[in-house]
Every structure is written in structure tokens, then in C-alpha cells.
Write a protein that holds these residues in place. Structure first.
Motif: not given
Lengths: 481, 85
Positions: A144, A166-167, B81-82, A146
Motif C-alpha cells: 500500500s 493505492t494498494s 481499500g482491502c 498513500n
């Protein structure tokens, strides 16, 4: 006389002129000084700061969602992270936050439980929900990145920030961004923050092997030479070889996107010289593929089919079973929209120079039927200017989502179903402590950076459904001289 | 029974809205009454009095987001986000 008078007036005029000019220049100089005083203000961040953080997480349990609510949940995760805060000027700070999370998971490995034994090769198939396999999902790395940019107004009564990140990992990727605005008033006793965040996520679905092969080769998946299950014996609950197994409930995905939109308001207020509180309210909408494609589901009104040792079927739900695997009826299905509304309250009280009491409560409600309470208490104890020990206790409970049922208890007529115990009714207790060393003078130097803080944190987590975990985190904070 | 549940839900929602309104009113009344001066904020400005979560808590919050359904209302992650809950 007239000439004498004119001479006196001339002198007076000169004196006045000199005085006026002197006053003008002195006043101008003072205004200039006043301006320079006005322009001086404390920096939001004095100098570059770098944090090195890391954690190790270890978990064990017996309700793996990948194998339909029973099975080995062992998981280990190692997460190093670096955070750099860079002051661009007196008012602006740029932050970069980069981390990885490397994990190994017994349950994820059982997306394909037959790897180790080579089911497709016609050898002995010894998959089991209780034994980790060497499947593609047995280990993965989540990366990840940021970045955020924060600006403070000159009077320090207004702040705004934007962030972008983004991840990505093997089967999931995400891009997100947001913005926040903070206003302080009432001599900085009152603070109101608005925050908005969007995540645009995407699954790269990995589904259980038996469902994958059925999806690829249809009803011939046991006879097609290209199939992973070619000439592999599928047995029924009596142990008799059969060709009747068909996970026909499975339908391919219409969308693999998962979008999350959240709006947050937080209000903070100082109540006295020692007491302050904050209220947080979030409103979150999630849309798209909200289930996990790797998680199996079994229907109680469907026949059970297995691969492996027929003598172990009677013992299937016991950890002693190491040689037979129940084939999926379908994968987890959940609604395509979820609305979450958590409301939190944090109250901090400065008891004295040694003790501070930090407390937190959250009530959570969503449209999948979950109601949840969270309490957390921390009691920082300062031994001296440098050392601090903080005992931490957290209690959490939740009701189950409307679509949850235990292993092999779902009805095939339902539209939505999950056997993920993270979505079941449970309560948990978390107990731990944090030890912090702070050197305000940053006297220990590494190159041009001074060591400011060293932190070590340990937490033990237990759920009443048998899941237990511990996490150790460590952090070093450096500041540029 | 469905209509009864529907009415009950409406009453509950109404109650929640009323409670939220009362809470907001109370908060704004409170802010008008109290103003601790800057020179009296030595305790309030203590690092342990910060109303944000400590930075090191991020790892715990991260595993809780996976292992529990509820998330958010702590100034941090709210979901997304996950591949988590």
C-alpha cells in the motif's frame, strides 16, 4: 522684527518637518516590525520526521470461511511500514506512507486443498480443511502506498487536506482518495471536521478449485482430460464413487468491482482544563462484489460429495480429519449494497502528572442486520519524562449478518449466504500494553536524524468462538536536526 | 407481523433521529459555555490527551477490520481499500 519672526518660523517648520519625517520613518519601521511579527508563526511541523513501524500478527482458530465455516484458520502476517512527513513551509506538510503486509494463511491455501497431494495426477487425494495446502493463495503480499497533503491557515483555525492512495495484492487492487476540512473556534476549544473518502476496488476473483473446474468445463469436468479433476474419484457420504457432483448453483460474476463512499463528521470540545471529548459519525456506502469469491458454502438440502478417504467422512468436522475434503455447493453470496453507520465517542481525562485516562465507545449499525458495541480503555502511566507504560483493554461484540449460517446449514433456496465467522454473532476481549520511550532532545543520532520515540506494543485477542490472536508492534520515530 | 416490525423500525429511526438532534443541540450548547484559555491548556495539550488514535494502533485496527464486521467512527478507516469486511 519681521525678518527675525520669519527666521523663528523657519526653524520651527524645520523642527516640525524633522519630527514629522522622524515619526513617519519610526512609524513605518514599527509597522514593518509589526508585519514581521504577524508573519512569524509556529510551523505546523518543525522538521522532517520519519517513522519506521512494524508488526507481527499470529492467529489460530477453527472456523475457516474458505472451507465453509470449519477448518484451520492459522494465519501469520508481517507488516513493515515507513512514514515520512515533510514540511514544505510553515503551513504545509506532505506525508508519504508506504507499507507491505506479507502473510501466510492456512485457510486461503485451501482454495485448492489438493495441491500437495496432486489430485489431478490420480494419486492419493488427501485435502482437508484442517491441513494447510500449498495453493496459490497460501501466501501473499499486500502493498500500500498513500500520499497526503495538509494545509493550515495562518491563524491555525482552519485546516484542509487531500490524500491519494493505492494498494494491491494477488487477488485484489484498490485506488482511493479523499479530502478533509477542519474548523476550530471558541479560542480553539471547539473543533469540527468534515471528511470524504472514496475507494474504487477490484477483485481478481480466485474461486475454489472444484467450482473453477466446473465453471470451465461444465458437467464434464470430471471426464475432460484437461480438467484438474480428470479421473479423480468423487465419493458420496457413503463413500461410493459417483459422477453426480455438480456445483450448479454457481453463477459467474457480473461485476468484480467494489466501491466504497464514506462521509464523516467529527466534533471535538474541551470541557475543562483536564477533560475533552470527541464525537465521530460516519456514513459509508459500499457497492459491488461485497462477498469473498474464495469462500465456500454448503447447503443442508444438497447431497454431500467428497474427495479423499471415505473412512474420515464421519470425522469430517474434527481436526483429526486429515484425509478427506467436502466439495463446495457454491461460494459466498452477499447483497451488492451495504450501508454502515458507526457512531463513536472518545473521552480523555488528565488525572495527574502520572495518569491519563483515555476511553472510547462505538455503536455500529448496518443494513445487513449487524449491531455492534466497542469499548476501549487506556491508562498511560508516566514513570518519568522518558518512560511510559500504557495498559489497554478493549471489548467488542456484534450480532450476526442476516445471511449467516454455520457449516452445512444453509438452504439452497436463499439468495444470500455466508459461513464466514467474522460475520457471525460473537464477542471478543483484547488485552495488552504499550511501552514508550521518548527523548524530547533526540540526543541519539543516526546520520542527521535524532531518535525521538521508541514504542513497543503487545495485544492479545480472544473471541468466544475460539479464534485467538496476538500482535506485536514496534516503532522508531526520527526527527531531522 | 411484518407491518408491526415496520412500524417499530420507523419508531426506532425516529427515536434515533431525535436522539441525534438532542446530542447535536447539547454539543453546540456546550461549546458556547466553555472556553479554556491557551495558557491553561498545559494538560489538554499533553500528547496522551490527543483525541486521535495513537499511530501504533493502526496495525490493530487493520486486523480488526478483517476479523470484525464493525469499523469506522474512530477518525481512521471506515471500509474499502482491502478485501476485508
Amino acid at each position: 522684527m519681521v525678518v527675525k519672526q520669519e527666521a523663528v518660523v523657519g526653524v520651527i517648520n524645520k523642527v516640525l518637518l524633522t519630527f514629522c519625517l522622524g515619526f513617519f520613518f519610526v512609524a513605518k519601521a514599527q509597522v514593518k516590525n509589526a508585519d514581521s511579527l504577524l508573519t512569524y508563526r509556529k510551523k505546523v511541523l518543525e522538521s522532517v520526521e520519519i517513522d519506521f513501524l512494524t508488526s507481527y500478527y499470529d492467529q489460530s482458530g477453527s472456523h475457516a470461511a474458505v472451507t465453509g465455516g470449519i477448518g484451520n484458520e492459522d494465519l501469520q502476517d508481517f507488516s513493515p511500514t515507513i512514514i515520512v512527513r515533510y514540511p514544505l513551509n510553515q503551513d504545509d506538510v506532505l506525508t508519504a506512507d508506504i507499507g507491505i503486509s506479507a502473510y501466510t494463511s492456512a485457510s486461503s491455501s485451501n482454495g485448492n486443498p489438493f495441491n500437495k497431494s496432486g489430485a489431478s495426477g490420480g494419486g492419493s487425494s488427501e485435502g482437508s480443511p484442517w491441513v494447510a495446502s500449498t495453493g496459490a493463495s497460501s501466501e501473499d503480499i499486500l502493498t500500500s502506498i498513500n500520499f497526503s497533503y495538509a494545509h493550515a491557515a495562518e491563524d491555525r483555525n482552519k485546516y484542509w487536506s487531500v490524500n491519494l492512495g493505492t494498494s494491491f495484492e494477488y487477488d485484489y487492487e484498490s485506488i482511493g482518495g479523499g479530502a478533509s476540512y477542519t474548523k476550530l473556534w471558541n479560542e480553539k476549544n471547539t473543533e469540527l471536521t468534515f471528511k470524504g473518502q472514496i475507494f474504487l476496488d477490484k477483485w481478481k476473483p480466485i474461486i475454489p478449485t472444484e467450482v473453477h473446474e466446473y465453471n470451465l468445463y461444465g458437467s464434464n469436468f470430471q471426464t475432460n482430460v484437461k480438467s484438474y479433476f480428470y479421473e479423480v474419484s468423487v465419493i458420496d457420504k457413503e463413500g461410493i464413487s459417483t459422477g453426480n457432483y455438480m456445483p450448479s448453483k454457481f453463477k459467474d460474476f457480473t461485476s468484480v468491482n467494489r466501491n466504497s463512499y464514506s462521509g464523516s463528521i467529527s466534533f471535538s470540545q474541551i470541557l475543562s482544563k483536564r477533560l475533552q471529548f470527541s464525537v465521530f459519525l460516519d456514513y459509508v456506502i459500499q457497492e459491488g462484489l461485497l462477498s469473498n469469491p474464495l469462500q465456500r458454502v454448503y447447503f443442508k438440502d444438497f447431497e454431500n460429495y467428497y474427495i479423499g478417504n471415505k473412512n474420515a467422512i464421519a470425522n469430517y468436522t474434527s481436526p483429526d480429519n486429515t484425509s478427506v475434503f467436502h466439495l463446495a455447493d457454491d461460494i459466498e453470496r452477499l447483497p451488492s449494497q451495504r450501508i454502515k453507520t458507526p457512531l463513536g465517542l472518545r473521552v480523555n481525562y488528565y488525572i495527574n502528572e502520572v495518569f491519563v485516562l483515555r476511553s472510547y465507545y462505538r455503536y455500529y449499525i448496518d443494513n445487513w442486520g449487524v449491531r455492534s458495541n466497542t469499548f476501549q480503555f487506556e491508562l498511560p502511566i508516566r514513570f518519568n519524562m522518558k518512560w511510559k507504560l500504557t495498559p489497554i483493554y478493549r471489548y467488542y461484540d456484534q450480532t450476526a449478518v442476516d445471511y449467516f449460517a454455520h457449516y452445512d446449514q444453509h438452504n439452497s433456496s436463499s439468495s444470500y449466504y455466508t459461513s464466514d465467522y467474522d460475520l457471525s454473532a460473537f464477542f471478543s476481549n483484547q488485552l495488552g500494553a504499550s511501552l514508550t520511550y521518548t527523548d524530547v532532545f533526540s540526543s541519539l543520532k543516526v546520520f542527521d536524524f535524532g531518535l525521538k520515540t521508541v514504542s513497543l506494543r503487545f495485544q492479545n485477542y480472544k473471541r468466544n468462538d475460539g479464534l485467538s490472536a496476538f500482535i506485536i508492534s514496534a516503532g522508531l520515530s526520527f526527527v531531522l536536526d | 407481523m411484518l407491518w408491526a416490525e415496520s412500524i417499530l423500525l420507523r419508531i426506532l429511526k425516529l427515536k434515533m433521529i431525535k436522539q441525534l438532534f438532542l446530542l447535536l443541540t447539547l454539543l453546540f450548547l456546550v461549546q458556547g459555555c466553555i472556553a479554556v484559555k491557551e495558557y491553561n491548556k498545559i494538560y489538554i495539550n499533553d500528547t496522551d490527551m490527543q483525541l486521535a488514535s495513537p499511530g501504533m494502533e493502526r496495525f490493530e485496527t487493520n486486523f480488526q477490520i478483517y476479523r470484525e464486521t464493525a469499523a469506522g467512527a474512530n477518525g481512521g478507516k471506515t471500509g474499502g481499500g482491502c478485501g476485508c469486511n
